[in-house]
Structure formats: structure tokens, C-alpha cells
Motif scaffolding. Structure first.
Motif, mmCIF file in Angstrom:
data_model
loop_
_atom_site.group_PDB
_atom_site.id
_atom_site.type_symbol
_atom_site.label_atom_id
_atom_site.label_comp_id
_atom_site.label_asym_id
_atom_site.label_seq_id
_atom_site.Cartn_x
_atom_site.Cartn_y
_atom_site.Cartn_z
ATOM 1 N N LEU A 57 0.804 -1.218 0.000
ATOM 2 C CA LEU A 57 0.000 0.000 0.000
ATOM 3 C C LEU A 57 0.841 1.275 0.000
ATOM 4 C CD1 LEU A 57 -2.783 1.282 0.060
ATOM 5 C CD2 LEU A 57 -2.769 1.062 2.564
ATOM 6 N N PRO A 58 1.944 1.371 0.787
ATOM 7 C CA PRO A 58 2.746 2.599 0.725
ATOM 8 C C PRO A 58 3.279 2.887 -0.672
ATOM 9 C CG PRO A 58 3.322 1.324 2.668
ATOM 10 C CD PRO A 58 2.432 0.456 1.838
ATOM 11 N N SER A 59 3.659 1.837 -1.395
ATOM 12 C CA SER A 59 4.155 2.022 -2.759
ATOM 13 C C SER A 59 3.065 2.557 -3.669
ATOM 14 C CB SER A 59 4.696 0.690 -3.296
ATOM 15 O OG SER A 59 5.096 0.822 -4.641
ATOM 16 N N LEU A 60 1.855 2.008 -3.540
ATOM 17 C CA LEU A 60 0.740 2.488 -4.350
ATOM 18 C C LEU A 60 0.428 3.947 -4.046
ATOM 19 C CD1 LEU A 60 -1.703 2.030 -6.270
ATOM 20 C CD2 LEU A 60 -2.993 1.319 -4.239
ATOM 21 N N TRP A 101 17.661 11.712 -7.423
ATOM 22 C CA TRP A 101 18.399 11.020 -6.367
ATOM 23 C C TRP A 101 17.722 11.198 -5.005
ATOM 24 C CZ3 TRP A 101 21.985 7.768 -8.056
ATOM 25 C CH2 TRP A 101 22.530 7.997 -9.325
ATOM 26 N N LEU A 102 17.177 12.370 -4.757
ATOM 27 C CA LEU A 102 16.435 12.586 -3.515
ATOM 28 C C LEU A 102 15.182 11.724 -3.479
ATOM 29 C CD1 LEU A 102 16.690 16.470 -3.044
ATOM 30 C CD2 LEU A 102 17.910 14.680 -1.792
ATOM 31 N N LEU A 103 14.495 11.626 -4.617
ATOM 32 C CA LEU A 103 13.291 10.801 -4.681
ATOM 33 C C LEU A 103 13.640 9.327 -4.510
ATOM 34 C CD1 LEU A 103 10.254 10.617 -5.095
ATOM 35 C CD2 LEU A 103 10.654 10.559 -7.572
ATOM 36 N N LEU A 104 14.769 8.892 -5.060
ATOM 37 C CA LEU A 104 15.227 7.512 -4.881
ATOM 38 C C LEU A 104 15.461 7.213 -3.401
ATOM 39 C CD1 LEU A 104 16.347 4.803 -6.002
ATOM 40 C CD2 LEU A 104 18.575 5.948 -6.206
ATOM 41 N N ALA A 105 16.139 8.112 -2.717
ATOM 42 C CA ALA A 105 16.415 7.906 -1.290
ATOM 43 C C ALA A 105 15.119 7.919 -0.478
ATOM 44 C CB ALA A 105 17.368 8.981 -0.789
ATOM 45 N N LEU A 156 13.235 4.794 1.758
ATOM 46 C CA LEU A 156 12.922 4.925 3.176
ATOM 47 C C LEU A 156 11.452 4.640 3.477
ATOM 48 C CD1 LEU A 156 14.934 8.153 4.112
ATOM 49 C CD2 LEU A 156 15.486 5.787 4.736
ATOM 50 N N LEU A 157 10.568 4.994 2.520
ATOM 51 C CA LEU A 157 9.136 4.892 2.765
ATOM 52 C C LEU A 157 8.561 3.519 2.455
ATOM 53 C CD1 LEU A 157 7.903 8.353 1.416
ATOM 54 C CD2 LEU A 157 8.269 7.659 3.790
ATOM 55 N N THR A 158 9.141 2.815 1.515
ATOM 56 C CA THR A 158 8.574 1.529 1.112
ATOM 57 C C THR A 158 9.668 0.602 0.602
ATOM 58 O OG1 THR A 158 7.022 0.443 -0.422
ATOM 59 C CG2 THR A 158 8.066 2.473 -1.177
ATOM 60 N N SER A 159 9.451 -0.690 0.754
ATOM 61 C CA SER A 159 10.410 -1.689 0.261
ATOM 62 C C SER A 159 10.030 -2.200 -1.123
ATOM 63 C CB SER A 159 10.473 -2.869 1.236
ATOM 64 O OG SER A 159 9.188 -3.465 1.376
ATOM 65 N N GLU A 160 8.968 -1.670 -1.704
ATOM 66 C CA GLU A 160 8.541 -2.068 -3.044
ATOM 67 C C GLU A 160 8.518 -0.836 -3.947
ATOM 68 O OE1 GLU A 160 4.784 -4.595 -4.505
ATOM 69 O OE2 GLU A 160 4.382 -2.456 -4.310
#
Length: 222
Positions: free
Chosen positions: A63-66, A150-154, A158-162
Motif C-alpha cells: 500500500l505505501p508504494s501504491l 536522487w532525492l526521490l530515490l532515497a 525509506l518509505l517503502t520496500s517495493e
């Protein structure tokens, strides 16, 4: 894609492709289709599973990824679609999803199994952001445009593993590769067409790269 309101104002309308993507990803989440769309290299030997090279971007199992993917479509996708046009936005998104998927499968084949196996639209967000050197509205001048992907990648890690970190990294690399390669639409024909649609000029930038010169009058999206 904006509707004209009173003189001097723009009344924003929902860009078609980005809005359909949001609806499609939400629907696939609700029916639990994410695992059937995930990028699974061991299944790609079956020709009927080749669709995963593209559809991995549409499926979500966390859900966090979505929620993150859906949030960034209004923040980034709508402005990108307004700038490029619906068809070019779809073309670029499809191309980058395919390139990111192929890169992840290649890394998985080289022994980096963590590079594939996930799903989600975040690699495409990263690829589009890196491919255009784009800065969200309100942040112009705050940070250099190359830093945002790069900031969005980091932040995503941090927010989701998917999707997995390496799959996200493949998306970012796909955008950078398309930006550096004149033969791909993100850096060649697509930029030229976007410059022409904006009334700008295509000029030679630093390092031999093609760049766009802004028009003398402000552009309104139609």
C-alpha cells in the motif's frame, strides 16, 4: 491539457493519460493483481509472461508504494503530460518502463536477484524525472534539477520496500541513459517536438547535447 477560464487564468483539468493511470493502478490494487504483474525473471521464459516487462509498472502489492505512486502522478505526471502532450507522455512512460524492466532482468541474470521481483510505478517516475531534468513547480532555483531524482530515490527507499532498491535504481539509470542518448525520444525527437510545440528553439548545449531555448512569450497548455 488545461481548460481556459477567465482571461489571464487557467482552470486545470485532469490530464487524460495520468488520470487513467491512477484509475488503472488503483483498480489493479483492489483486485489483487499485483503479484501477477511483478517483474519475475524466472517467468519470462514463458512467452505469455513477457508482458511483465511492461506491466510491472502498473501492479502494486504494498500500500505505501501504491500511495506514493498515486501521489506523484498529480505532482509530476500531470505537469509532464501537459508539457509533452498525452501521446508523447505515454510513449516516454512505456519506453522507460520497458528499459527499466530490461535492465533489472539483466542485473538479475548477472546474479543480482534483488534487482527484480517487485512491481510499482516508482521506477518510471524516477526515469521520467531523470530523463527530463525536471523540477517541480515551486522549487525552481531551490535545488539543481539533477538532484531531484536522487532525492526521490532515497525517499522512496525509506518509505517503502517495493519495488526493490536496485529496481528503482534501474529506473533512474534508464532515464539518465535516455537523456544522454540522442537516438531515444527522451533526448532527441521528443525534446525537439516538445520545443516546437512550445514555440522554442532547439540549440546546441554544453557537451554537444541538444537543449531547448525558451520562447519569448509564456506558453499555455491547450
Amino acid at each position: 491539457m488545461y481548460d481556459r477560464g477567465p482571461p489571464g487564468l487557467l482552470s486545470p483539468a485532469l490530464p487524460l493519460a495520468s488520470s487513467v493511470l491512477m484509475l488503472l493502478m488503483s483498480s489493479l490494487w483492489l483486485v489483487g493483481a499485483g503479484p501477477n504483474l511483478a517483474l519475475a525473471p524466472e517467468l519470462l521464459l514463458d512467452p505469455w509472461q513477457a508482458h511483465r516487462l511492461l506491466t510491472h509498472a502498473l501492479g502494486h502489492t504494498a500500500l505505501p508504494s501504491l500511495l506514493l505512486s498515486l501521489l506523484l502522478l498529480p505532482v509530476l505526471g500531470w505537469q509532464q503530460e501537459c508539457h509533452l502532450g498525452t501521446l508523447r507522455f505515454l510513449h516516454a512512460s512505456t519506453l522507460l518502463a520497458l528499459v527499466a524492466g530490461l535492465m533489472a532482468v539483466l542485473l538479475a541474470g548477472l546474479g543480482m536477484s534483488a534487482a527484480a521481483g517487485g512491481c510499482g510505478y516508482m521506477p518510471v517516475h524516477l526515469a521520467m524525472l531523470a530523463g527530463q531534468g525536471y523540477r517541480p513547480r515551486g522549487l525552481h532555483g531551490a535545488l539543481p534539477p539533477w538532484l531531484f531524482p536522487w532525492l526521490l530515490l532515497a525517499l522512496t527507499s525509506l518509505l517503502t520496500s517495493e519495488p526493490p532498491f536496485l529496481q528503482l535504481f534501474c529506473g533512474l539509470l534508464a532515464g539518465l541513459a535516455c537523456r544522454r542518448s540522442r537516438g531515444l525520444p527522451m533526448a532527441g525527437a521528443l525534446r525537439a517536438a516538445a520545443a516546437g510545440a512550445a514555440g522554442g528553439l532547439l540549440v546546441q548545449g554544453t557537451g554537444g547535447m541538444l537543449a531547448t531555448q525558451a520562447p519569448s512569450h509564456p506558453r499555455q497548455c491547450g
